[in-house]
Design an enzyme around this catalytic site. Structure first.
Site, PDB file in Angstrom:
ATOM      1  N   TYR A  63      -4.785   6.075  11.208  1.00 21.27           N
ATOM      2  CA  TYR A  63      -4.571   6.645  12.551  1.00 21.27           C
ATOM      3  C   TYR A  63      -5.838   7.572  12.669  1.00 21.27           C
ATOM      4  O   TYR A  63      -5.941   8.510  11.908  1.00 21.27           O
ATOM      5  CB  TYR A  63      -3.270   7.317  12.580  1.00 21.27           C
ATOM      6  CG  TYR A  63      -2.193   6.312  12.750  1.00 21.27           C
ATOM      7  CD1 TYR A  63      -1.743   5.224  13.498  1.00 21.27           C
ATOM      8  CD2 TYR A  63      -1.241   6.612  11.631  1.00 21.27           C
ATOM      9  CE1 TYR A  63      -0.714   4.496  13.495  1.00 21.27           C
ATOM     10  CE2 TYR A  63       0.107   5.669  11.474  1.00 21.27           C
ATOM     11  CZ  TYR A  63       0.268   4.951  12.248  1.00 21.27           C
ATOM     12  OH  TYR A  63       1.321   3.784  12.286  1.00 21.27           O
TER      13      TYR A  63
ATOM     14  N   LYS B  33       7.309   1.092  14.039  1.00 23.56           N
ATOM     15  CA  LYS B  33       8.870   0.750  14.119  1.00 23.56           C
ATOM     16  C   LYS B  33       9.339  -0.377  14.963  1.00 23.56           C
ATOM     17  O   LYS B  33      10.393  -0.974  14.557  1.00 23.56           O
ATOM     18  CB  LYS B  33       9.471   2.058  14.445  1.00 23.56           C
ATOM     19  CG  LYS B  33       8.983   3.238  13.731  1.00 23.56           C
ATOM     20  CD  LYS B  33       9.723   3.115  12.297  1.00 23.56           C
ATOM     21  CE  LYS B  33       9.302   4.389  11.427  1.00 23.56           C
ATOM     22  NZ  LYS B  33       9.267   3.632  10.133  1.00 23.56           N
TER      23      LYS B  33
ATOM     24  N   TYR C 198       8.603   7.484   8.029  1.00 22.08           N
ATOM     25  CA  TYR C 198       7.617   6.872   8.050  1.00 22.08           C
ATOM     26  C   TYR C 198       8.167   5.437   7.342  1.00 22.08           C
ATOM     27  O   TYR C 198       7.752   4.317   7.681  1.00 22.08           O
ATOM     28  CB  TYR C 198       6.186   7.101   7.751  1.00 22.08           C
ATOM     29  CG  TYR C 198       5.153   6.190   8.014  1.00 22.08           C
ATOM     30  CD1 TYR C 198       4.774   5.994   9.571  1.00 22.08           C
ATOM     31  CD2 TYR C 198       4.491   5.592   7.197  1.00 22.08           C
ATOM     32  CE1 TYR C 198       3.520   5.214   9.688  1.00 22.08           C
ATOM     33  CE2 TYR C 198       3.321   4.563   7.426  1.00 22.08           C
ATOM     34  CZ  TYR C 198       2.957   4.551   8.849  1.00 22.08           C
ATOM     35  OH  TYR C 198       1.982   3.595   9.071  1.00 22.08           O
TER      36      TYR C 198
ATOM     37  N   PRO D 176       3.854   1.835  19.690  1.00 22.97           N
ATOM     38  CA  PRO D 176       3.557   1.288  18.476  1.00 22.97           C
ATOM     39  C   PRO D 176       2.978   2.302  17.331  1.00 22.97           C
ATOM     40  O   PRO D 176       3.201   1.832  16.288  1.00 22.97           O
ATOM     41  CB  PRO D 176       2.529   0.353  18.817  1.00 22.97           C
ATOM     42  CG  PRO D 176       1.923   0.619  20.032  1.00 22.97           C
ATOM     43  CD  PRO D 176       3.042   1.472  20.869  1.00 22.97           C
TER      44      PRO D 176
ATOM     45  N   HIS E 127       0.934  -1.082  -0.017  1.00 27.14           N
ATOM     46  CA  HIS E 127       0.016   0.095  -0.022  1.00 27.14           C
ATOM     47  C   HIS E 127       0.830   1.424  -0.022  1.00 27.14           C
ATOM     48  O   HIS E 127       1.854   1.179   0.270  1.00 27.14           O
ATOM     49  CB  HIS E 127      -1.111  -0.100   1.269  1.00 27.14           C
ATOM     50  CG  HIS E 127      -0.393  -0.102   2.287  1.00 27.14           C
ATOM     51  ND1 HIS E 127       0.135  -1.374   3.067  1.00 27.14           N
ATOM     52  CD2 HIS E 127      -0.010   0.446   3.533  1.00 27.14           C
ATOM     53  CE1 HIS E 127       0.609  -1.161   4.310  1.00 27.14           C
ATOM     54  NE2 HIS E 127       0.558   0.198   4.577  1.00 27.14           N
TER      55      HIS E 127
END
Ligand code: APR
Ligand code: PHB
Length: 390
Positions: A200, A296, A383, A292, A72
């Site tokens: 998120y 990572k 990220y 979390p 994705h």
């Protein structure tokens, strides 16, 4: 028994290290405290950086991941009352992400270890490293009531946060840095189709996350107080609270169903340095924990193993340079991820003691991220995962 590398812990870090070393002709053994069934029943993280994908592929365990994993472009942030924000790693970092569960990776690693005849001893009790400062370190453990000894050149401590490896490093050598957060995540796994994107959600009621494992397996989390009891969260209550934290158009698309796993994890940042003591090298959760947010933890375990396997293989080819630099190199990446996870946690969670100023500063930060291409590039670079050092 005598091996070149003795590995303590058969989680993703220990098994991956074993696999990579074995393929390079470095013989090793893994000592795992729990049963294989227990290790394979743990539900953990599920988002891989592309660098991690490449490490797993080159270790010969990419086949099922490439078949079943979900590639994705990044992750959404839903912020109540604001438009869609997307951490577009493909656009700004040139790399996609992969959703593939740690439980599957562990299964793939066990299968690969078995296929190569790799030695993984489970239910090993009282595993203890000895003589770490000498030329001849060794491991002792008990199995079926008998004490065994394994002589090694090096010992890899891959035994997670509660393992023995870090604890044998003298306090005068080991420096630890820790930050605790005043909340945890309550996670639910359900056999329902996930949202297309990982999202998120930042909301006045608290943070929430919609994630995925496969087309019929979803993973969801809600931020919860530290004293939360799982018994107080029957499925109906969980789904109602989860949906309340997402914007209505996303909440309406969340497919609910019975949970097949429910667990609570407190959030913590922790770094132990250096990641080496004599002939003992730490890797993964044994040396560091990140909250979390940002996913990572597993990626750091994989990058530690990448650096450590390269260093050990180079040693057996006559070059000790990487081994000498292992701790510094690994820690630079660890601190990068520790900072990033802390920052994303601060941005997205509700803190019990937060002030109006904290709230307004966060909103301003999101506005800046949404408007600034520079800010998005920086966010996406981290990220997606910083590159490995040569
Ligand atoms: N002796 C032998 N094995 C041990 C001991 C011990 N004294 N203590 C712990 N172990 C084993 C655990 O049972 C576990 O299987 O070490 C393994 C460590 O595995 P993980 O905790 O999964 O840690 P790691 O391999 O570093 O993987 C990191 O796990 O928590 C997540 O976010 C984290 O995804 C990341 C990943
Ligand atoms: C998960 O799928 O379990 C997950 C995804 C993203 C995170 C943390 C966990 O940031």
């Amino acid at each position: 028994m005598r091996v070149q590398v003795g590995i303590i812990g058969g989680g993703p870090a220990g098994l991956l290290l074993s696999q990579i070393l074995h393929r390079a002709g470095v013989d090793n053994v893994v000592l795992e405290a729990r049963s294989r069934a227990y290790v394979l029943s743990r539900i953990r993280a599920g988002v891989l950086e592309w660098g991690s994908v490449e490490v797993l592929r080159s270790a010969g365990i990419g086949e099922r991941m490439d078949r079943e994993g979900h590639v994705h472009d990044g992750t959404g942030i839903a912020w109540s009352g604001r438009g869609r924000f997307f951490i577009d790693t493909r656009k700004y970092a040139g790399k996609p992400m992969m959703a593939y569960g740690q439980t599957n990776i562990t299964e793939d690693l066990f299968a690969a270890r078995d296929a190569m005849g790799g030695l993984v001893i489970d239910e090993a009790e009282d595993v203890t490293p000895h003589e770490l400062n000498g030329e001849r370190p060794y491991l002792s453990y008990r199995k079926h009531g008998e004490t065994q000894r394994i002589d090694c050149d090096f010992i890899a401590g891959c035994d997670g946060f509660h393992g023995v490896s870090r604890s044998v490093i003298p306090a005068s050598v080991l420096h630890t840095v820790e930050k605790l957060y005043p909340f945890g995540w309550l996670g639910v796994l359900s056999e329902t189709p996930p949202l297309e994107e990982i999202v998120y959600a930042r909301h006045a009621r608290g943070f929430a996350l919609a994630s995925q494992r496969n087309p019929m397996l979803s993973r969801y989390y809600i931020q919860c107080p530290l004293d939360t009891q799982i018994e107080d969260w029957p499925d109906d209550k969980f789904w109602a609270e989860l949906k309340a934290r997402f914007p209505p158009e996303l909440a309406d698309r969340i497919v609910t169903g019975p949970s097949i796993e429910k667990s609570i994890a407190p959030l913590r940042s922790f770094v132990a340095e250096p990641m080496r003591y004599g002939r003992l090298f730490l890797a993964g959760d044994a040396a560091h924990i990140v909250p979390p947010t940002g996913a990572k933890g597993l990626n750091l375990a994989i990058s530690d193993v990448f650096y450590l396997s390269r260093a050990l293989i180079a040693h057996y080819r006559g070059n000790d340079g990487y081994l000498e630099r292992y701790s510094d190199m690994a820690l630079r990446r660890v601190w990068g991820a520790a900072r990033f996870s802390w920052w994303l946690t601060l941005l997205l969670h509700r803190f019990p003691d937060q002030t109006e100023f904290d709230e307004r500063a966060r909103e301003s930060e999101l506005d800046y991220l949404a408007r600034s291409e520079h800010a998005q590039r920086s966010l996406c670079e981290q990220y997606a995962g910083l590159p490995f050092e040569d």
